[in-house]
Design a protein around this motif. Structure first.
Motif, PDB file in Angstrom:
ATOM      1  N   VAL A 140       1.303  -1.457   0.270  1.00 14.72           N
ATOM      2  CA  VAL A 140       0.239  -0.090   0.307  1.00 14.72           C
ATOM      3  C   VAL A 140       0.720   1.358   0.147  1.00 14.72           C
ATOM      4  O   VAL A 140       1.563   1.219   1.021  1.00 14.72           O
ATOM      5  CB  VAL A 140      -1.178  -0.209   1.077  1.00 14.72           C
ATOM      6  CG1 VAL A 140      -2.025   1.187   0.821  1.00 14.72           C
ATOM      7  CG2 VAL A 140      -2.102  -1.173   1.480  1.00 14.72           C
ATOM      8  N   VAL A 141       0.281   2.030  -0.910  1.00 18.28           N
ATOM      9  CA  VAL A 141       1.809   2.880  -1.410  1.00 18.28           C
ATOM     10  C   VAL A 141       0.774   4.808  -0.807  1.00 18.28           C
ATOM     11  O   VAL A 141      -0.344   4.653  -1.944  1.00 18.28           O
ATOM     12  CB  VAL A 141       2.138   3.174  -2.768  1.00 18.28           C
ATOM     13  CG1 VAL A 141       2.904   4.447  -2.725  1.00 18.28           C
ATOM     14  CG2 VAL A 141       3.441   1.687  -3.092  1.00 18.28           C
ATOM     15  N   LEU A 142       1.057   5.355  -0.388  1.00 23.57           N
ATOM     16  CA  LEU A 142       0.706   6.345   0.597  1.00 23.57           C
ATOM     17  C   LEU A 142       1.216   7.382  -0.735  1.00 23.57           C
ATOM     18  O   LEU A 142       2.074   7.775  -0.728  1.00 23.57           O
ATOM     19  CB  LEU A 142       1.137   6.979   1.855  1.00 23.57           C
ATOM     20  CG  LEU A 142      -0.037   6.387   2.775  1.00 23.57           C
ATOM     21  CD1 LEU A 142       0.469   7.476   3.599  1.00 23.57           C
ATOM     22  CD2 LEU A 142      -1.633   6.333   2.370  1.00 23.57           C
ATOM     23  N   SER A 143       0.115   7.976  -1.743  1.00 27.14           N
ATOM     24  CA  SER A 143       0.427   8.838  -3.020  1.00 27.14           C
ATOM     25  C   SER A 143      -0.270  10.129  -2.515  1.00 27.14           C
ATOM     26  O   SER A 143      -0.260  10.973  -1.536  1.00 27.14           O
ATOM     27  CB  SER A 143      -0.385   8.409  -4.729  1.00 27.14           C
ATOM     28  OG  SER A 143       0.289   9.479  -5.348  1.00 27.14           O
ATOM     29  N   SER A 144      -0.750  11.102  -3.521  1.00 23.56           N
ATOM     30  CA  SER A 144      -1.386  12.242  -2.804  1.00 23.56           C
ATOM     31  C   SER A 144      -2.062  13.107  -4.464  1.00 23.56           C
ATOM     32  O   SER A 144      -1.799  12.466  -5.152  1.00 23.56           O
ATOM     33  CB  SER A 144      -0.358  13.297  -3.000  1.00 23.56           C
ATOM     34  OG  SER A 144      -1.274  14.537  -2.700  1.00 23.56           O
ATOM     35  N   VAL A 145      -3.521  13.789  -4.028  1.00 24.29           N
ATOM     36  CA  VAL A 145      -3.577  14.214  -5.639  1.00 24.29           C
ATOM     37  C   VAL A 145      -2.922  15.194  -5.768  1.00 24.29           C
ATOM     38  O   VAL A 145      -3.305  16.079  -6.943  1.00 24.29           O
ATOM     39  CB  VAL A 145      -5.925  14.328  -4.491  1.00 24.29           C
ATOM     40  CG1 VAL A 145      -6.138  13.596  -4.542  1.00 24.29           C
ATOM     41  CG2 VAL A 145      -5.269  16.099  -3.645  1.00 24.29           C
ATOM     42  N   ARG A 186      -4.393   7.769  -2.643  1.00 21.07           N
ATOM     43  CA  ARG A 186      -4.787   9.041  -3.363  1.00 21.07           C
ATOM     44  C   ARG A 186      -5.258   9.903  -1.970  1.00 21.07           C
ATOM     45  O   ARG A 186      -6.487  10.751  -2.189  1.00 21.07           O
ATOM     46  CB  ARG A 186      -5.543   9.532  -4.444  1.00 21.07           C
ATOM     47  CG  ARG A 186      -4.319   8.663  -5.423  1.00 21.07           C
ATOM     48  CD  ARG A 186      -4.931   9.518  -6.662  1.00 21.07           C
ATOM     49  NE  ARG A 186      -4.085   8.256  -8.015  1.00 21.07           N
ATOM     50  CZ  ARG A 186      -4.798   7.817  -9.447  1.00 21.07           C
ATOM     51  NH1 ARG A 186      -5.520   8.107  -8.782  1.00 21.07           N
ATOM     52  NH2 ARG A 186      -3.632   7.195  -9.662  1.00 21.07           N
ATOM     53  N   PRO A 187      -4.529  10.753  -0.794  1.00 20.70           N
ATOM     54  CA  PRO A 187      -5.888  11.579  -0.465  1.00 20.70           C
ATOM     55  C   PRO A 187      -5.704  12.852  -0.514  1.00 20.70           C
ATOM     56  O   PRO A 187      -4.623  13.236  -1.125  1.00 20.70           O
ATOM     57  CB  PRO A 187      -4.835  11.727   1.373  1.00 20.70           C
ATOM     58  CG  PRO A 187      -3.325  10.575   1.158  1.00 20.70           C
ATOM     59  CD  PRO A 187      -3.629  10.213  -0.228  1.00 20.70           C
ATOM     60  N   LEU A 203     -12.141  19.964   1.152  1.00 16.06           N
ATOM     61  CA  LEU A 203     -12.592  18.507   1.606  1.00 16.06           C
ATOM     62  C   LEU A 203     -12.014  18.319   1.694  1.00 16.06           C
ATOM     63  O   LEU A 203     -10.298  16.537   1.538  1.00 16.06           O
ATOM     64  CB  LEU A 203     -12.661  17.650  -0.333  1.00 16.06           C
ATOM     65  CG  LEU A 203     -13.624  17.824  -0.938  1.00 16.06           C
ATOM     66  CD1 LEU A 203     -13.422  17.573  -2.436  1.00 16.06           C
ATOM     67  CD2 LEU A 203     -15.022  17.523  -0.390  1.00 16.06           C
ATOM     68  N   ALA A 204     -10.796  18.776   2.891  1.00 15.95           N
ATOM     69  CA  ALA A 204      -9.805  18.394   3.543  1.00 15.95           C
ATOM     70  C   ALA A 204     -10.572  16.943   4.517  1.00 15.95           C
ATOM     71  O   ALA A 204     -11.644  17.005   5.237  1.00 15.95           O
ATOM     72  CB  ALA A 204      -9.393  19.403   4.549  1.00 15.95           C
ATOM     73  N   THR A 205      -9.344  16.170   4.841  1.00 14.61           N
ATOM     74  CA  THR A 205      -9.281  14.479   5.695  1.00 14.61           C
ATOM     75  C   THR A 205      -8.680  14.899   6.647  1.00 14.61           C
ATOM     76  O   THR A 205      -7.987  15.664   7.337  1.00 14.61           O
ATOM     77  CB  THR A 205      -9.611  14.098   4.829  1.00 14.61           C
ATOM     78  OG1 THR A 205     -10.619  12.689   5.207  1.00 14.61           O
ATOM     79  CG2 THR A 205      -8.145  13.142   4.307  1.00 14.61           C
ATOM     80  N   ALA A 230     -15.458  11.365  -3.088  1.00 11.11           N
ATOM     81  CA  ALA A 230     -14.922  12.848  -4.279  1.00 11.11           C
ATOM     82  C   ALA A 230     -14.424  13.523  -4.796  1.00 11.11           C
ATOM     83  O   ALA A 230     -14.786  14.244  -6.015  1.00 11.11           O
ATOM     84  CB  ALA A 230     -15.934  13.813  -2.804  1.00 11.11           C
ATOM     85  N   LEU A 231     -13.125  13.228  -4.099  1.00 12.77           N
ATOM     86  CA  LEU A 231     -11.516  13.837  -4.826  1.00 12.77           C
ATOM     87  C   LEU A 231     -11.701  13.308  -6.492  1.00 12.77           C
ATOM     88  O   LEU A 231     -11.047  13.764  -6.848  1.00 12.77           O
ATOM     89  CB  LEU A 231     -10.600  13.834  -4.005  1.00 12.77           C
ATOM     90  CG  LEU A 231     -10.831  15.214  -2.503  1.00 12.77           C
ATOM     91  CD1 LEU A 231      -9.254  14.172  -2.301  1.00 12.77           C
ATOM     92  CD2 LEU A 231     -10.422  16.160  -3.507  1.00 12.77           C
ATOM     93  N   ARG A 232     -12.365  12.262  -6.678  1.00 15.19           N
ATOM     94  CA  ARG A 232     -12.296  11.177  -7.930  1.00 15.19           C
ATOM     95  C   ARG A 232     -12.771  12.039  -8.954  1.00 15.19           C
ATOM     96  O   ARG A 232     -11.996  12.434  -9.761  1.00 15.19           O
ATOM     97  CB  ARG A 232     -12.840   9.862  -7.660  1.00 15.19           C
ATOM     98  CG  ARG A 232     -12.713   9.203  -8.952  1.00 15.19           C
ATOM     99  CD  ARG A 232     -13.375   8.146  -8.998  1.00 15.19           C
ATOM    100  NE  ARG A 232     -12.972   7.013  -8.861  1.00 15.19           N
ATOM    101  CZ  ARG A 232     -12.147   5.999  -8.255  1.00 15.19           C
ATOM    102  NH1 ARG A 232     -12.126   6.169  -9.287  1.00 15.19           N
ATOM    103  NH2 ARG A 232     -11.940   5.304  -7.897  1.00 15.19           N
TER     104      ARG A 232
END
Length: 251
Positions: A140-145, A186-187, A203-205, A230-232
Motif C-alpha cells: 500500500v503506497v501513500l500517494s496524493s491528489v 490518494r488523499p 474536502l480536507a480530511t 469525491a476527489l475522484r
C-alpha cells in the motif's frame, strides 16, 4: 496470512512516525493485526509510536530505515522479511517541502524528490520482490491528489508524487497475477503536523479517515483509493481543464 476479510495479521510500516500510517496501524490492530514493524529514523517519536501500538495489544518491533539511503534498503527489508512472512507493507514516508524556499535552493527541491520518489522506488521494489517471493501480501503506497496535475503552489511536491503514483500503478500491473496486491492511496489535504499552518483545502480530511479508506480498500482489494471519494470527480475535472483556465484557478 490475511484473515477471511483480507485484513493483515502482520504489517510493516515504512515511515513509522507518519500520522496516517499510525492511524492505519491502530485501526488494523483493533481488527486482526498482531505483529507490527515500524521502520524509520531512530528517534523518541518512533519509540513512542511503538509503545502506543503495544498498549493496544500488538507485538511491535522497530528498525532503522532512511528513505535517503537506498543502498541500505535491501539489507533493512531483508532483515525484516527474514523474521517471517508479512501480509502488508505500508509505504508512508514523504516530505512536503517548502515550495518558495525549494525554488530558490534547488538542492532542497532535490531532497524532496529523492525522499518522495527515489527512496520510495527503491523501498517499493525491494518490498515487492519480498512479497512476491513469499507468494502473497499487499503493498500500500501513500500517494496524493497533488500528483494528478502540477499546481503552481506545490509543483515540486506534486511532481514527486506524480512520479510515485505512476510508478506504483505500473508496479501493480507488473505484479498482477502473482498473489501480490498493490494499492495506491490518494488523499487530499490531510490535517497532520506536516500541514499545520497551511491554508486548508476544500474536502480536507484526517488521518483516521484515510485509515478507514485503506481498510475498506484492503477488504475490496482495490487498486486505487481516493480520500475522500469525491476527489475522484474533482480531480478528473481539474486534470482535463484547459491549461489557460487552470492557470487562473486559485489553487
Amino acid at each position: 496470512m490475511k484473515d477471511a476479510f483480507g485484513l493483515p495479521q502482520s504489517l510493516l510500516v515504512l515511515g513509522g512516525t507518519s500520522e496516517i500510517a499510525l492511524a492505519t496501524a491502530r485501526r488494523l490492530v483493533a481488527r486482526r493485526t498482531r505483529t507490527v514493524w515500524l521502520a524509520g529514523r531512530p528517534s523518541p517519536a518512533l519509540e513512542e509510536a511503538a509503545a502506543g501500538l503495544r498498549a493496544l495489544g500488538a507485538e511491535v518491533r522497530t528498525t532503522a530505515f532512511d528513505a535517503l539511503d537506498p543502498e541500505s534498503h535491501e539489507a533493512v527489508l531483508g532483515k525484516v522479511f527474514a523474521e517471517g512472512d508479512l501480509d502488508m507493507v505500508l509505504l508512508a514516508f514523504g516530505v512536503l517541502g517548502d515550495q518558495a524556499r525549494d525554488e530558490r535552493e534547488p538542492l532542497k527541491a532535490v531532497r524532496v524528490a529523492q525522499t518522495n520518489y527515489t527512496g520510495a522506488v527503491s523501498a517499493a521494489l525491494f518490498s515487492a520482490a519480498a512479497l512476491q517471493s513469499q507468494g502473497h501480501g499487499s503493498l500500500v503506497v501513500l500517494s496524493s491528489v497533488a500528483g494528478e496535475r502540477a499546481r503552481r503552489a506545490n509543483f515540486i511536491y506534486g511532481s514527486s508524487k506524480a512520479g510515485l503514483d505512476t510508478f506504483t500503478q505500473g508496479l501493480g500491473d507488473a505484479l498482477h497475477g502473482t498473489g501480490v496486491h498493490v494499492m495506491v492511496v490518494r488523499p487530499g489535504f490531510v490535517r497532520t503536523r506536516m500541514t499545520a499552518g497551511l491554508d486548508e483545502a476544500p474536502l480536507a480530511t484526517t488521518p483516521e479517515a484515510v485509515a478507514t479508506a485503506i481498510e475498506l480498500g484492503l477488504r475490496r482489494r482495490s487498486e486505487t483509493v481516493w480520500v475522500p471519494g469525491a476527489l475522484r470527480v474533482v480531480m478528473s475535472a481539474l486534470r482535463h481543464a484547459p491549461r489557460a483556465l487552470f492557470r487562473r484557478l486559485p489553487l
